[in-house]
Structures are given as C-alpha cells and as structure tokens.
Design a protein around this motif. Sequence first.
Motif, mmCIF file in Angstrom:
data_model
loop_
_atom_site.group_PDB
_atom_site.id
_atom_site.type_symbol
_atom_site.label_atom_id
_atom_site.label_comp_id
_atom_site.label_asym_id
_atom_site.label_seq_id
_atom_site.Cartn_x
_atom_site.Cartn_y
_atom_site.Cartn_z
ATOM 1 N N PRO A 24 0.833 -1.198 0.000
ATOM 2 C CA PRO A 24 0.000 0.000 0.000
ATOM 3 C C PRO A 24 0.869 1.250 0.000
ATOM 4 N N ILE A 25 0.355 2.287 -0.601
ATOM 5 C CA ILE A 25 1.057 3.556 -0.642
ATOM 6 C C ILE A 25 0.228 4.565 0.124
ATOM 7 N N VAL A 26 0.839 5.194 1.107
ATOM 8 C CA VAL A 26 0.188 6.266 1.832
ATOM 9 C C VAL A 26 0.990 7.497 1.487
ATOM 10 N N ALA A 27 0.447 8.338 0.624
ATOM 11 C CA ALA A 27 1.255 9.440 0.125
ATOM 12 C C ALA A 27 0.375 10.533 -0.440
ATOM 13 N N ASP A 28 1.042 11.634 -0.761
ATOM 14 C CA ASP A 28 0.326 12.728 -1.394
ATOM 15 C C ASP A 28 0.198 12.436 -2.895
ATOM 16 N N GLU A 29 -0.639 13.203 -3.545
ATOM 17 C CA GLU A 29 -0.927 12.978 -4.964
ATOM 18 C C GLU A 29 0.312 12.982 -5.867
ATOM 19 N N PRO A 30 1.269 13.926 -5.698
ATOM 20 C CA PRO A 30 2.453 13.895 -6.564
ATOM 21 C C PRO A 30 3.262 12.606 -6.439
ATOM 22 N N VAL A 31 3.371 12.056 -5.230
ATOM 23 C CA VAL A 31 4.120 10.808 -5.060
ATOM 24 C C VAL A 31 3.358 9.651 -5.689
ATOM 25 N N LEU A 32 2.044 9.630 -5.533
ATOM 26 C CA LEU A 32 1.249 8.582 -6.169
ATOM 27 C C LEU A 32 1.427 8.609 -7.679
ATOM 28 N N LYS A 33 1.445 9.811 -8.255
ATOM 29 C CA LYS A 33 1.661 9.924 -9.699
ATOM 30 C C LYS A 33 3.041 9.411 -10.086
ATOM 31 N N MET A 34 4.047 9.697 -9.248
ATOM 32 C CA MET A 34 5.398 9.207 -9.549
ATOM 33 C C MET A 34 5.437 7.686 -9.521
ATOM 34 N N PHE A 35 4.768 7.062 -8.539
ATOM 35 C CA PHE A 35 4.708 5.600 -8.502
ATOM 36 C C PHE A 35 4.033 5.067 -9.752
ATOM 37 N N GLU A 36 2.956 5.717 -10.186
ATOM 38 C CA GLU A 36 2.259 5.268 -11.384
ATOM 39 C C GLU A 36 3.134 5.395 -12.625
ATOM 40 N N LEU A 37 3.847 6.521 -12.734
ATOM 41 C CA LEU A 37 4.676 6.768 -13.922
ATOM 42 C C LEU A 37 5.963 5.956 -13.943
ATOM 43 N N TYR A 38 6.636 5.869 -12.805
ATOM 44 C CA TYR A 38 8.003 5.336 -12.794
ATOM 45 C C TYR A 38 8.161 4.017 -12.063
ATOM 46 N N GLY A 39 7.253 3.691 -11.158
ATOM 47 C CA GLY A 39 7.375 2.463 -10.394
ATOM 48 C C GLY A 39 7.923 2.711 -9.000
ATOM 49 N N ASN A 40 8.180 1.614 -8.303
ATOM 50 C CA ASN A 40 8.647 1.654 -6.927
ATOM 51 C C ASN A 40 10.140 1.326 -6.886
ATOM 52 N N PRO A 41 10.987 2.252 -6.432
ATOM 53 C CA PRO A 41 12.433 1.998 -6.417
ATOM 54 C C PRO A 41 12.855 0.936 -5.420
ATOM 55 N N ALA A 42 11.960 0.494 -4.541
ATOM 56 C CA ALA A 42 12.283 -0.594 -3.621
ATOM 57 C C ALA A 42 12.048 -1.956 -4.264
ATOM 58 N N LEU A 43 11.357 -1.984 -5.402
ATOM 59 C CA LEU A 43 11.097 -3.241 -6.103
ATOM 60 C C LEU A 43 12.038 -3.451 -7.279
ATOM 61 N N GLY A 44 12.774 -2.439 -7.655
ATOM 62 C CA GLY A 44 13.709 -2.513 -8.772
ATOM 63 C C GLY A 44 14.070 -1.107 -9.203
ATOM 64 N N GLU A 45 15.088 -0.999 -10.009
ATOM 65 C CA GLU A 45 15.520 0.332 -10.446
ATOM 66 C C GLU A 45 14.431 1.002 -11.274
ATOM 67 N N ILE A 46 14.207 2.270 -10.974
ATOM 68 C CA ILE A 46 13.301 3.063 -11.796
ATOM 69 C C ILE A 46 14.130 4.099 -12.539
ATOM 70 N N ARG A 47 13.640 4.516 -13.689
ATOM 71 C CA ARG A 47 14.321 5.548 -14.480
ATOM 72 C C ARG A 47 13.553 6.847 -14.362
ATOM 73 N N LEU A 48 14.283 7.904 -14.028
ATOM 74 C CA LEU A 48 13.689 9.235 -13.919
ATOM 75 C C LEU A 48 14.356 10.163 -14.922
ATOM 76 N N PRO A 49 13.624 11.134 -15.442
ATOM 77 C CA PRO A 49 14.233 12.095 -16.377
ATOM 78 C C PRO A 49 15.329 12.891 -15.664
ATOM 79 N N SER A 50 16.399 13.125 -16.366
ATOM 80 C CA SER A 50 17.526 13.859 -15.784
ATOM 81 C C SER A 50 17.262 15.356 -15.894
ATOM 82 N N ARG A 51 16.366 15.825 -15.028
ATOM 83 C CA ARG A 51 16.006 17.242 -14.953
ATOM 84 C C ARG A 51 16.038 17.651 -13.491
ATOM 85 N N PRO A 52 16.316 18.920 -13.208
ATOM 86 C CA PRO A 52 16.369 19.358 -11.813
ATOM 87 C C PRO A 52 15.121 19.020 -11.006
ATOM 88 N N ARG A 53 13.944 19.077 -11.614
ATOM 89 C CA ARG A 53 12.726 18.799 -10.851
ATOM 90 C C ARG A 53 12.602 17.329 -10.450
#
Length: 168
Positions: A24-53
């Motif tokens: 289960p994920i208990v988080a704010d909306e931006p973190v939930l969106k990140m899990f949906e887009l990129y996955g969970n880094p505790a389950l395997g490597e996720i790739r994120l865009p190389s941007r400051p944000r």
Amino acid sequence: MAGLEGTEQPRRGVGTADPAGSMPIVADEPVLKMFELYGNPALGEIRLPSRPRSAAGARRLTQLVVQRHWGLSERTAEHAVLLVSELVGNAVRHTGARFFGLRMLRRRGWLRIEVRDPSRGLPCLLPVRELDTSGRGLFLVDTLSDRWGVDLLARGKTTWFEMRVAER
C-alpha cells in the motif's frame, strides 16, 4: 553489498496499492503519480528524467519508502532524503544524461540507495572549507552514510550509499 534485497516486506499502512500491487502507498498525490509513472524503487531500479525537478520527486519517493514502507526512523529518512538529493543532483548536473536510475535496497540492519547514470566520470570528494558555497555534496554523503562508493559499469556508473538502521 551482497544479500541486500529490494523486495523486503514493507510496513503495512492504509492507502492505494502500488503499480505492482504488492504494497500500500500512503502518500500525497504527486508521489502517487510518480509511482504510477516510474514504479517503486524498492522493487527494482526506476528511471527518472535527468532534470532538476526530478530531484524533488526522488526525495519524495525516498521519504515514502524509507519512513512509511520500511518503518525506519524520521532521522534516518531525513538523512536518506538529503543524500539522495545530493547523488541525484550530481547525476543531473554533471552527466548530460537523459535519464538516471534510482534503486533502494534493504536488509536487516542496512539501507542502500543507488543512483545510476551513463557517465563513467567519477565523483570526487573535495575538502570543504567553512565559507564554501558548493562542493559539499559528497562531503555530506561521506559524513552521514556508513559507507558509500561508485561501481563502474560497462556503460556508466552506480553511485551508492549505505546506512546502518535500527530495526523497530
């Protein structure tokens, strides 16, 4: 470190299941969106865009995994968030990559976080003076982690840190 597993069962809480359906994920909306887009880094490597944000997103993911899922102390989470920010900042600023990888691993008594990028340029721990306004990132990693290092890969490197953690 041999034996580290990214799939150790997290502490249970109330929330929405992650994309893999395993915790289960208990988080704010931006973190939930990140899990949906990129996955969970505790389950395997996720790739994120190389941007400051992406650094802000990596910090939020780290906070969520370390404190809420793994149930580690607030202080451990704060240190992990700060160190992730430094490693991600280096990957974004110094590599020219389009993406970087983030992975979080846990085994009894240890936490390991890795940031992978396609550059083989090694980070350098510089001496830090009181009035320095930059160059403190690896000094913080060296000070707040129990171990850190860089593993060269065929294409790039993984910069990592490990912290001893108390089991609750």
